[in-house]
Write an enzyme that holds these catalytic residues in place. Structure first.
Site, PDB file in Angstrom:
ATOM      1  CE  LYS A  46      -3.727   1.995   2.920  1.00  0.00           C
ATOM      2  NZ  LYS A  46      -4.553   1.915   3.818  1.00  0.00           N
ATOM      3  CD  GLU A  67       9.242  -6.093   7.120  1.00  0.00           C
ATOM      4  OE1 GLU A  67       8.944  -4.874   6.670  1.00  0.00           O
ATOM      5  OE2 GLU A  67       9.101  -6.526   8.134  1.00  0.00           O
ATOM      6  N   GLY A  70      -4.880  -2.388   5.047  1.00  0.00           N
ATOM      7  CA  GLY A  70      -4.252  -3.260   4.500  1.00  0.00           C
ATOM      8  C   GLY A  70      -4.906  -4.969   4.791  1.00  0.00           C
ATOM      9  NE  ARG A  71      -6.627  -4.718  10.766  1.00  0.00           N
ATOM     10  CZ  ARG A  71      -5.955  -3.605  11.101  1.00  0.00           C
ATOM     11  NH1 ARG A  71      -4.765  -3.080  10.320  1.00  0.00           N
ATOM     12  NH2 ARG A  71      -6.416  -2.348  11.766  1.00  0.00           N
ATOM     13  CD  GLU A 115      -1.900  -5.300  11.606  1.00  0.00           C
ATOM     14  OE1 GLU A 115      -0.968  -5.497  11.607  1.00  0.00           O
ATOM     15  OE2 GLU A 115      -2.378  -4.946  10.568  1.00  0.00           O
ATOM     16  CG  HIS A 154      -3.819 -36.560  15.974  1.00  0.00           C
ATOM     17  ND1 HIS A 154      -4.085 -37.891  16.402  1.00  0.00           N
ATOM     18  CD2 HIS A 154      -4.850 -36.384  15.112  1.00  0.00           C
ATOM     19  CE1 HIS A 154      -5.044 -38.225  15.914  1.00  0.00           C
ATOM     20  NE2 HIS A 154      -5.715 -37.237  14.916  1.00  0.00           N
ATOM     21  CE  LYS A 205       5.533  -1.422   9.403  1.00  0.00           C
ATOM     22  NZ  LYS A 205       4.807  -0.409   8.581  1.00  0.00           N
TER      23      LYS A 205
END
Ligand code: G6Q
Length: 536
Positions: free
Chosen positions: A208, A214, A269-270, A355, A386, A496
């Site tokens: 965005k 990253e 973003g999400r 978030e 399990h 950040k």
């Protein structure tokens, strides 16, 4: 926007009393009441059945939770969101990801922009591009067909597309391979580059802001790798596209306007997989199926706005979550898809939920005096059975969970599916009812662990769109009651900022004396070992 501390409402106080009074009631007693299932499930024909009868609730609980929603004016806030009011106050933005899936064509003007028109234009561009890749009209620099799609993005620019591409694999073009590179750990990109042929690869740089450390580091290395392999800087044009709101930065990176697909500040973003960030999904399943994904979500938008409380799946889910979090002290919630294709769904939801509602400051800027979002976690069944189910069955924590499955499988192994569904049902029953008669106390199960059953007729793009939108609205309603801002994420910032400060200290000589003793000790250790490794 209004700001109501939920603990000051009449219904909150009544719920406190009610929870104390109903404390001893066991699901074993509730679940044999005739007509309980009938009154506590929601069926949406041809889509899904939502059973909420295996919860520690009765009619009074539901009525009080409904009153709480009314007193907290959650419906008003929902309508404000859909109208384009700037409900994301701390970022001064409206929240309009729902427009991306809205089929309407009448102008919808927000801040002088027709948001519907803008979103349709970008959607059409994405459809054309995706189809071009799928049929081989759009090819690489040397004329070869594209076979590898590499999405470089992180957080909201990674989790949604990755989850949906995996979830809808049965609808995918099997000639195409999808890779998702997100981590700044170089092994992520390194492993991907080892597997792909540069002449047949398309990199989608999804960011965005187009400033995320990253993503930019991975995109720059991928670009240099490509140029080195294809020995021509012009190759970038045929092998890189960008998805971003920041066209200037995209241009600086070297991606042209015609290879840039946009979105806007009013899409968080999400919440962004419904538009251009969904490009990998669209390339994988094709534009018709992508449209179905949007239709499924839009169907739930309508359901959420119009259905009364007892027929409204996101509202009931949100209310149950509040009941457990604030009145029965549950701190986690498990997401358990009995569908291997949905294996990334818990990770996706972790971000969407945590978030959004992992906040402790209310809409008045004051610290809240009640619990907000809990920990979301999970893994697909039956694998989880399990592993961690032991703790849900016999541990000391109250853990409400969502069991997600489909009646019709996505594969031809029907006997497997019957076995899967028998486990699916057995677990929710065992968790609720328990086992009181056993030869030793170690073999007893207390039961009383609540769960929701979300059972789709079948999983397809429409169903997945609906599933995601159900959770989006559930998250919204919880944030609305908790009186927090669900659509910002300032909590991501501090780390950040500090990483930017520490980076030069990892390789350089200078050490900032401001660091705490632990961080200083660790930095020195890393520098010593790295220096030794460099000298060897
Ligand atoms: C999501 C968050 C966050 C964001 C990533 C990537 O809602 O804002 O997860 O998606 O930090 O940001 P960019 O897309 O700007 O690279």
């Amino acid at each position: 926007m209004h700001s109501i501390n939920p603990t000051t409402t009449k219904s909150w106080k009544a719920l406190l009393k009610h929870s104390a009074a109903s404390n001893g009631v066991h699901l074993r007693e509730l679940l044999y009441e005739t007509s309980r299932f009938k009154s506590m499930h929601i069926r949406i024909e041809d889509l899904l059945l939502f059973d909420y009868s295996k919860h520690r609730i009765d009619e009074t609980t539901l009525k009080l939770l409904e009153n709480l929603f009314d007193e907290c004016k959650v419906q008003d806030l929902l309508e404000e969101q859909f109208r384009g009011v700037k409900i994301n106050v701390t970022e001064n933005r409206p929240v309009l990801h729902t427009v991306l899936r809205d089929p309407g064509i009448a102008p919808f003007i927000v801040d002088d922009q027709d948001v519907r028109k803008a979103s349709k234009i970008e959607l059409k561009r994405m459809y054309e591009f995706s189809e071009g890749i799928r049929i081989g009209d759009i090819r690489g620099h040397s004329g070869r067909k594209i076979k590898n799609i590499i999405n470089i993005g992180i957080g909201g620019s990674d989790l949604g597309p990755k989850m949906a591409v995996e979830s809808l694999k049965p609808f995918s073009n099997r000639d195409l391979k999808f890779h998702f590179v997100s981590n700044i750990d170089g092994s992520d990109l390194h492993e991907c580059l080892m597997q792909i042929d540069p002449e047949e690869s398309l990199f989608i740089v999804a960011s965005k802001t187009f400033t995320t450390q990253e993503t930019m580091a991975n995109a720059e290395v991928a670009r240099d790798w490509l140029i080195q392999k294809l020995e021509d800087p012009a190759c970038v044009e045929k092998h890189f596209v960008a998805i971003s709101t920041n066209s200037e930065k995209v241009n600086d990176f070297g991606i042209k306007k015609e290879n840039t697909f946009g979105f806007w500040d009013w899409v968080g973003g999400r919440y962004s997989l419904w538009g251009a960030i969904g490009m990998p999904i669209c390339i994988s399943i094709g534009s018709d199926n992508f449209q179905e994904l949007l239709n499924g979500a839009n169907f739930i938008d309508d359901h959420t706005r119009k259905r009364p409380f007892r027929e409204n799946i996101p509202k009931i889910m949100a209310a149950l979550g509040i009941w457990y979090r604030n009145f029965l002290n549950a701190s986690t919630h498990a997401i358990l898809p009995y569908d291997q294709y949905l294996h990334r769904f818990p990770a996706y939801l972790q971000q969407a939920d945590m978030e959004s509602n992992g906040k402790s400051i209310d809409r008045n800027g004051k610290r809240v005096n009640y619990s907000t979002g809990g920990v979301i976690w999970g893994e697909p069944g039956t694998n989880g059975q399990h592993a961690f189910y032991q703790l849900i069955h016999q541990g000391t924590e109250l853990i409400p969970s969502d069991f997600i499955a489909s009646v019709i499988p996505q594969h031809p192994l029907h006997e497997h599916h019957s076995k899967l569904l028998s486990n699916y049902l057995a677990q929710t029953e065992a968790l609720a009812i328990g086992k009181t008669i056993a030869s030793t106390p170690y073999k007893k199960f207390e039961g009383n662990q609540p769960s929701s059953t979300i059972l789709f007729d079948k999983m397809n793009p429409f169903s997945l769109g609906a599933l995601i939108a159900i959770y989006e609205h559930k998250i919204f309603f919880q944030g609305a009651v908790w009186n927090i801002y669900s659509y910002d994420q300032w909590g991501v910032e501090l780390g950040k900022e500090m990483a930017r400060k520490i980076l030069p200290e990892i390789d350089g000589d200078h050490l900032d004396s401001d660091h705490d003793e632990s961080t200083k000790g660790l930095l020195n250790h890393i520098r010593d070992l790295s220096n030794k490794a460099d000298n060897n």
